[in-house]
Motif scaffolding. Structure first.
Motif, PDB file in Angstrom:
ATOM      1  N   SER A 267     -13.489  -0.904 -15.785  1.00  0.00           N
ATOM      2  CA  SER A 267     -13.461  -2.115 -14.955  1.00  0.00           C
ATOM      3  C   SER A 267     -12.265  -3.010 -15.272  1.00  0.00           C
ATOM      4  O   SER A 267     -12.173  -4.116 -14.757  1.00  0.00           O
ATOM      5  N   THR A 268     -11.358  -2.521 -16.114  1.00  0.00           N
ATOM      6  CA  THR A 268     -10.132  -3.255 -16.405  1.00  0.00           C
ATOM      7  C   THR A 268      -8.974  -2.589 -15.666  1.00  0.00           C
ATOM      8  O   THR A 268      -9.161  -1.628 -14.929  1.00  0.00           O
ATOM      9  N   THR A 269      -7.762  -3.093 -15.879  1.00  0.00           N
ATOM     10  CA  THR A 269      -6.583  -2.506 -15.245  1.00  0.00           C
ATOM     11  C   THR A 269      -6.144  -1.292 -16.056  1.00  0.00           C
ATOM     12  O   THR A 269      -5.797  -1.404 -17.232  1.00  0.00           O
TER      13      THR A 269
ATOM     14  N   SER B 286      -4.020   2.654 -16.350  1.00  0.00           N
ATOM     15  CA  SER B 286      -2.868   3.436 -15.905  1.00  0.00           C
ATOM     16  C   SER B 286      -3.336   4.772 -15.330  1.00  0.00           C
ATOM     17  O   SER B 286      -4.489   5.186 -15.516  1.00  0.00           O
TER      18      SER B 286
ATOM     19  N   ASP C 211     -17.145  -5.928 -13.731  1.00  0.00           N
ATOM     20  CA  ASP C 211     -16.154  -6.109 -12.667  1.00  0.00           C
ATOM     21  C   ASP C 211     -16.170  -4.855 -11.796  1.00  0.00           C
ATOM     22  O   ASP C 211     -16.918  -3.910 -12.050  1.00  0.00           O
TER      23      ASP C 211
ATOM     24  N   ASP D  72     -10.972  -0.397 -10.108  1.00  0.00           N
ATOM     25  CA  ASP D  72      -9.780  -0.413  -9.248  1.00  0.00           C
ATOM     26  C   ASP D  72      -9.591   0.908  -8.509  1.00  0.00           C
ATOM     27  O   ASP D  72      -9.274   0.933  -7.323  1.00  0.00           O
ATOM     28  N   HIS D  73      -9.782   1.995  -9.229  1.00  0.00           N
ATOM     29  CA  HIS D  73      -9.513   3.325  -8.664  1.00  0.00           C
ATOM     30  C   HIS D  73     -10.847   3.976  -8.272  1.00  0.00           C
ATOM     31  O   HIS D  73     -11.281   4.961  -8.885  1.00  0.00           O
TER      32      HIS D  73
ATOM     33  N   LYS E 106      -9.287  -8.272 -15.032  1.00  0.00           N
ATOM     34  CA  LYS E 106      -8.119  -7.727 -14.333  1.00  0.00           C
ATOM     35  C   LYS E 106      -6.998  -8.762 -14.290  1.00  0.00           C
ATOM     36  O   LYS E 106      -7.220  -9.916 -13.918  1.00  0.00           O
ATOM     37  N   ARG E 107      -5.802  -8.336 -14.619  1.00  0.00           N
ATOM     38  CA  ARG E 107      -4.671  -9.252 -14.688  1.00  0.00           C
ATOM     39  C   ARG E 107      -4.367  -9.907 -13.352  1.00  0.00           C
ATOM     40  O   ARG E 107      -3.881 -11.042 -13.322  1.00  0.00           O
ATOM     41  N   GLU E 108      -4.632  -9.213 -12.262  1.00  0.00           N
ATOM     42  CA  GLU E 108      -4.312  -9.806 -10.964  1.00  0.00           C
ATOM     43  C   GLU E 108      -5.176 -11.034 -10.654  1.00  0.00           C
ATOM     44  O   GLU E 108      -4.866 -11.811  -9.748  1.00  0.00           O
ATOM     45  N   ASN E 109      -6.263 -11.210 -11.431  1.00  0.00           N
ATOM     46  CA  ASN E 109      -7.126 -12.381 -11.226  1.00  0.00           C
ATOM     47  C   ASN E 109      -6.868 -13.492 -12.248  1.00  0.00           C
ATOM     48  O   ASN E 109      -7.546 -14.516 -12.233  1.00  0.00           O
TER      49      ASN E 109
END
Length: 764
Positions: free
Chosen positions: A210-212, A214, A244, A247-248, A616-619
């Protein structure tokens, strides 16, 4: 699986009245023999399983129970014991287990840090000195115990290998894949042994998903879980995410496992959107987290059924598991013991036991139709409507202020460099001024007198007189030591959030609403259930009294809006940042009241600012912008001569340095002693041109620091920071320290400041 099933991800360890904590601390104190201690803990563990079974939960977690921390449990299962604890292989003893967590006279404890963005702390595994080996199959032991003692076919819970290594330290980032691969055969053995025992379902927690991440991380997941599937093809694995969205989505739901656990509460709708857009594999089950595992409010069952109807469009009932969004470790045990709370509020609460009931009700409705729980739906609706319609949540003055936020200044009158000149003229402080963070030792006597006062055994007048005696004593001690800026000591305060919550409107405190923070330490987060309003002066009396005793400045001490927000259970009927701004507006009134009474240094602490960052960094930007705005809303209405301080705990400061600058505090103090070098490195890369104090000694240790140690720390900081802006202070508050060690350490700190000051002036 023929029909929808109910499940749980984890249950609170502490017991309804903290029986777990009491047993632990008696054992540590030598008051409870080991065998009896283990019997009591076992009885509690089995009672928790039985409670879940009686609530109607079908997939009951086993192995989630811990004597300290589940990450530490995973580490010792693999024999990961740092060399300083003199471990010789084989199953890790109970004594060594606790030594790792708590330390010994000869060996420091392992580091503790936050579990993602929660208020729970885990013990960080150390990998540099250890070679992993499976020394005991913990999940198997707990599975067998549940089956033998209660005839419960449990669902073993295991912290997954990728998340476990991500949360560990002692290896280079470039070695991450190789380190994970060391653990995969051990996990394979665990699953193979569970399969041999006849286990059907296993929950493997991978919240790192649930994190960012790679692309390399995602590829590693495929390799790892393919290997595990081949090792135990008959075990059904639920790969569990939480806190959260993922992402993928397409890649995650395609991983080689039988089930995927997704959070449909804290995903901001993103998991549901992805499910509707891309569908769900027909060969997997979806474990849907639809009940909030991190907050304490009753669910609107009608609304949750609407969400489930959307989920059912992509996943048939026979491939659906209903569960909380995360482990219930993060909420109190039960509402039933809260006998003094207003019924309107109490009826709208849902702790762990009540959440289990909500899960089983939703499962029943999905299976038998909405009409099968119509009565319960109406009860939940009425309870929520009663609270929303109450005066608690309709404070006209607060709501009017919130609508008029645009009329409140959110910036100081002039820039920092102008304020600095005015403040220096007003305070006439020496170069490298010395101060403390705020609190002084709270002895047994202080706590005893406070308890007597709370029980009504001590009058308000007698209690105030006692607190004033403590304040006077410590003002004199500070002056004798030679500190430049003093504090009143906070002897009237229990907890830095609770104290303010008890004086502000819109807060409620429970009697048994405990949750585990770390080890045996449990906290009772306040419930922010209504509009937050300023009801009375909160800090004026003690601060003004302290200032009357000295000619040196005494700081007013407040807890900041974001820390109060992050360390509370927050109402969910309005945006979270609206609540932060309500708190900020209330604190603004207290700041102005302090200033009007002649207190011209005011510290508004935000130790929890960094820890509240989204996963997440985008938030991050939206959170940090809101945090900065709330802090400034609380602090910027003062005159130029009034100096605003803040304090925060160190945690990857470099990542939020722009937000720290944006706070526009005149002085910031940062907890740094455990990571002093790392923080100095951050200042070598980033310029900070306002007042700053880097904690020069560690207050978490009882030892008195040596003069040369402090001078090294100060000299190192002054290589990258302007001496004209630098303050000398301890790492954090001194509430938990003893009196003599506190006084002696501060004497060393003041002497170190004097010597450094002398050297600087001689070299001008």
């Amino acid at each position: 699986m023929s029909s929808v099933k109910s499940s749980n991800l984890g249950y609170p360890r502490i017991g309804e009245k903290r029986e777990w904590k009491k047993a632990l601390e008696q054992f540590w104190a030598g008051k409870l023999e080991k065998g009896i201690f283990l019997q009591e803990i076992k009885a509690l563990r089995l009672a928790h399983l039985k409670k879940q079974r009686d609530a109607g939960i079908e997939l009951i977690p086993v192995g989630d129970f811990s004597l300290y921390d589940h990450v530490l449990d995973t580490a010792v299962m693999f024999g990961l014991v740092p060399k300083r604890f003199e471990y010789n292989g084989g199953p890790v003893s109970l004594e060594t287990y606790f030594d790792i967590a708590r330390g010994t006279k000869g060996a420091v404890a392992s580091t503790m840090t936050k579990w993602f963005n929660t208020n729970y702390h885990y013990i960080v595994p150390e990998l540099e000195e250890c070679t992993p080996a499976l020394v005991e199959n913990r999940p198997l032991q707990f599975y067998k115990e549940a089956k033998e003692k209660l005839n419960i076919e449990g669902k073993p819970v295991i912290l997954g290998p990728v998340t476990f290594v991500k949360l560990s330290k002692g290896y280079k980032k470039s070695e991450f894949k190789e380190v994970v691969e060391q653990f995969v055969p051990l996990y394979a053995t665990i699953l193979a042994e569970l399969q041999a025992e006849g286990v059907e379902w296993v929950q493997i927690d991978e919240p790192i998903l649930s994190t960012t991440l790679s692309k390399e991380d995602l590829a590693l997941y495929t390799e790892v879980y393919q290997t595990l599937k081949e090792a135990a093809p008959n075990v059904k694995v639920i790969l569990q995410t939480y806190f959260d969205s993922v992402d993928h989505y397409k890649e995650v739901v395609s991983l080689p496992v039988e089930g995927i656990g997704l959070d449909f509460v804290h995903d901001r709708g993103e998991n549901l959107t992805a499910l509707n857009k891309y569908g769900f594999p027909t060969d997997k089950v979806l474990a849907a987290g639809v009940i909030d595992g991190r907050n304490i409010w009753r669910e609107n069952l009608d609304e949750q059924l609407l969400t489930l109807s959307e989920i059912e469009e992509a996943v048939s009932k026979d491939r659906l598991i209903l569960q909380p969004s995360s482990s219930l470790l993060h909420v109190p045990v039960t509402v039933k013991n809260e006998e003094t709370i207003d019924p309107v509020l109490k009826n709208a609460l849902s702790f762990a036991d009540e959440k289990l009931k909500e899960i089983t009700l939703l499962a029943k409705a999905v299976q038998q139709g909405k009409e099968s729980i119509e009565e319960e739906i109406n009860v939940s609706k009425q309870a929520i409507q009663a609270l929303n319609g109450s005066s608690f949540r309709n404070h006209q003055d607060v709501q009017k202020e919130l609508k008029q936020l645009h009329s409140y200044k959110a910036a100081r009158q002039v820039p920092f460099d102008v304020r600095q000149r005015v403040q220096q003229e007003a305070f006439q402080l020496p170069l490298l001024p010395t101060t403390t963070i705020g609190s002084f030792p709270q002895t047994k006597e202080v706590r005893k007198e406070r308890l007597k006062w709370r029980k009504g055994e001590l009058s308000d007048e007698a209690y105030e007189a006692y607190i004033n005696e403590e304040i006077k004593k410590w003002i004199e001690i500070q002056e004798d030591i030679g500190l430049d800026v003093l504090v009143h000591g906070e002897f009237e305060r229990t907890d830095m959030v609770e104290y303010f919550g008890e004086k502000l409107g819109g807060f409620q405190f429970t009697k048994f609403g405990w949750v585990q923070s770390y080890g045996s330490r449990c906290v009772k987060p306040p419930l922010i259930y209504g509009d937050v309003s300023y009801e009375q002066a909160m800090t004026i009396k003690e601060t003004v009294y302290a200032q009357s005793l000295t000619n040196k400045p005494v700081k007013g001490m407040l807890t900041g809006p974001i820390t109060i927000l992050n360390w509370s259970f927050v109402r969910d009927d309005i945006p979270r940042y609206d609540v932060a701004n309500q708190i900020a507006l209330a604190l603004r009134k207290e700041v102005e009241a302090l200033e009007s009474q002649g207190i011209s240094m005011i510290q508004v602490d935000e130790p929890a600012l960094r820890e509240g960052l989204p996963l997440k960094r985008e938030n991050w930007d939206s959170y940090l912008n809101a945090a900065v705005y709330a802090f400034k809303l609380a602090t910027v209405s003062v005159q130029n001569e009034t100096q605003i301080h803040t304090h925060m705990c160190y945690s990857e400061f470099e990542e939020i340095i722009d937000a720290i600058k944006a706070l526009d505090a005149d002085v910031i103090s940062i907890e740094t002693s455990k990571s002093h070098g790392e923080l100095i490195y951050a200042f070598e890369k980033h310029t900070y041109n306002q007042g700053i104090g880097l904690g020069v000694y560690d207050i978490h240790s009882p030892r008195v620091p040596k003069l040369e140690e402090l001078q090294r720390n100060i000299d190192r900081a002054l290589q990258v920071l302007d001496p004209a802006l630098f303050w000398i202070n301890p790492d954090c508050g001194l509430k938990t320290r003893g009196i003599s060690e506190t006084v002696e350490a501060l004497k060393v700190m003041v002497e170190s400041a004097k010597q450094t000051r002398q050297n600087l002036l001689q070299n001008v």
